[in-house]
Design a protein around this motif. Structure first.
Motif, PDB file in Angstrom:
ATOM      1  N   LEU A   1      46.840  63.542 -15.899  1.00 43.75           N
ATOM      2  CA  LEU A   1      46.566  63.015 -17.234  1.00 43.75           C
ATOM      3  C   LEU A   1      47.276  63.794 -18.344  1.00 43.75           C
ATOM      4  O   LEU A   1      47.032  63.581 -19.516  1.00 43.75           O
ATOM      5  CB  LEU A   1      45.054  63.004 -17.482  1.00 43.75           C
ATOM      6  CG  LEU A   1      44.290  62.021 -16.595  1.00 43.75           C
ATOM      7  CD1 LEU A   1      42.797  62.249 -16.709  1.00 43.75           C
ATOM      8  CD2 LEU A   1      44.661  60.590 -16.946  1.00 43.75           C
ATOM      9  N   GLY A   2      48.166  64.712 -17.966  1.00 43.66           N
ATOM     10  CA  GLY A   2      48.954  65.442 -18.946  1.00 43.66           C
ATOM     11  C   GLY A   2      48.244  66.625 -19.558  1.00 43.66           C
ATOM     12  O   GLY A   2      48.697  67.172 -20.559  1.00 43.66           O
ATOM     13  N   ARG A   3      47.150  67.042 -18.987  1.00 42.42           N
ATOM     14  CA  ARG A   3      46.388  68.204 -19.487  1.00 42.42           C
ATOM     15  C   ARG A   3      46.733  69.419 -18.634  1.00 42.42           C
ATOM     16  O   ARG A   3      45.907  69.942 -17.897  1.00 42.42           O
ATOM     17  CB  ARG A   3      44.891  67.920 -19.416  1.00 42.42           C
ATOM     18  CG  ARG A   3      44.454  66.612 -20.018  1.00 42.42           C
ATOM     19  CD  ARG A   3      44.312  66.755 -21.509  1.00 42.42           C
ATOM     20  NE  ARG A   3      44.012  65.481 -22.134  1.00 42.42           N
ATOM     21  CZ  ARG A   3      43.002  65.280 -22.946  1.00 42.42           C
ATOM     22  NH1 ARG A   3      42.185  66.261 -23.230  1.00 42.42           N
ATOM     23  NH2 ARG A   3      42.831  64.112 -23.504  1.00 42.42           N
ATOM     24  N   THR A   4      47.973  69.867 -18.737  1.00 43.02           N
ATOM     25  CA  THR A   4      48.503  70.912 -17.858  1.00 43.02           C
ATOM     26  C   THR A   4      47.759  72.236 -18.004  1.00 43.02           C
ATOM     27  O   THR A   4      47.445  72.891 -17.013  1.00 43.02           O
ATOM     28  CB  THR A   4      49.998  71.115 -18.125  1.00 43.02           C
ATOM     29  OG1 THR A   4      50.656  69.845 -18.043  1.00 43.02           O
ATOM     30  CG2 THR A   4      50.618  72.058 -17.121  1.00 43.02           C
ATOM     31  N   GLY A   5      47.479  72.639 -19.220  1.00 49.71           N
ATOM     32  CA  GLY A   5      46.817  73.916 -19.451  1.00 49.71           C
ATOM     33  C   GLY A   5      45.455  74.005 -18.779  1.00 49.71           C
ATOM     34  O   GLY A   5      45.158  74.975 -18.068  1.00 49.71           O
ATOM     35  N   SER A   6      44.634  72.994 -18.975  1.00 44.66           N
ATOM     36  CA  SER A   6      43.308  73.017 -18.354  1.00 44.66           C
ATOM     37  C   SER A   6      43.405  72.761 -16.852  1.00 44.66           C
ATOM     38  O   SER A   6      42.551  73.220 -16.089  1.00 44.66           O
ATOM     39  CB  SER A   6      42.373  72.010 -19.023  1.00 44.66           C
ATOM     40  OG  SER A   6      42.924  70.715 -18.991  1.00 44.66           O
ATOM     41  N   GLY A   7      44.448  72.065 -16.415  1.00 44.24           N
ATOM     42  CA  GLY A   7      44.668  71.891 -14.976  1.00 44.24           C
ATOM     43  C   GLY A   7      44.966  73.226 -14.308  1.00 44.24           C
ATOM     44  O   GLY A   7      44.445  73.534 -13.232  1.00 44.24           O
ATOM     45  N   ILE A   8      45.785  74.034 -14.983  1.00 47.48           N
ATOM     46  CA  ILE A   8      46.095  75.374 -14.464  1.00 47.48           C
ATOM     47  C   ILE A   8      44.823  76.227 -14.447  1.00 47.48           C
ATOM     48  O   ILE A   8      44.583  76.973 -13.496  1.00 47.48           O
ATOM     49  CB  ILE A   8      47.214  76.037 -15.294  1.00 47.48           C
ATOM     50  CG1 ILE A   8      48.541  75.323 -15.039  1.00 47.48           C
ATOM     51  CG2 ILE A   8      47.326  77.522 -14.990  1.00 47.48           C
ATOM     52  CD1 ILE A   8      49.672  75.747 -15.955  1.00 47.48           C
TER      53      ILE A   8
END
Length: 110
Positions: A42-49
């Motif tokens: 969903l393009g939420r890379t920071g919280s995915g990391i």
């Protein structure tokens, strides 16, 4: 300057084609939610990391019981994400729509 009806229709068609799927997001969440993969989708890379790091460090530190707290925190966060996914998909659609609208306005003013 405003967009014509035809331009608005074309933008909405592109938004529909380019937007992320709620169903796919839920499937990814169900299968790989603990790894944060649905957030990457969903393009939420920071919280995915952040979710991925909680998962990794939670399992690494589980023998000294610190990991249990990390994994519980991750589990709560992933459960909350089940309710946040529709809003994240809608937010992505709005981003796509804004980008396409500004591009169309720039092209029509040229």
């Amino acid at each position: 300057m405003t967009l014509t009806t035809q331009q608005q229709i074309l933008i909405e068609q592109r938004v529909t084609n380019e937007a992320k799927s709620t169903g796919a997001a839920y499937l990814i969440w169900f299968l790989l939610g603990g790894l944060g993969v649905h957030r990457f989708y969903l393009g939420r890379t920071g919280s995915g990391i952040a979710q991925l790091m909680l998962f990794i460090f939670g399992w690494i530190t589980l023998p000294i019981f610190v990991g249990a707290f990390l994994l519980i925190t991750l589990a709560i966060w992933v459960l909350i994400d089940a309710f946040l996914i529709p809003g994240m998909v809608q937010s992505h659609k709005e981003e796509v729509r804004r980008g396409l609208t500004s591009s169309a306005l720039i092209m029509s003013s040229s």
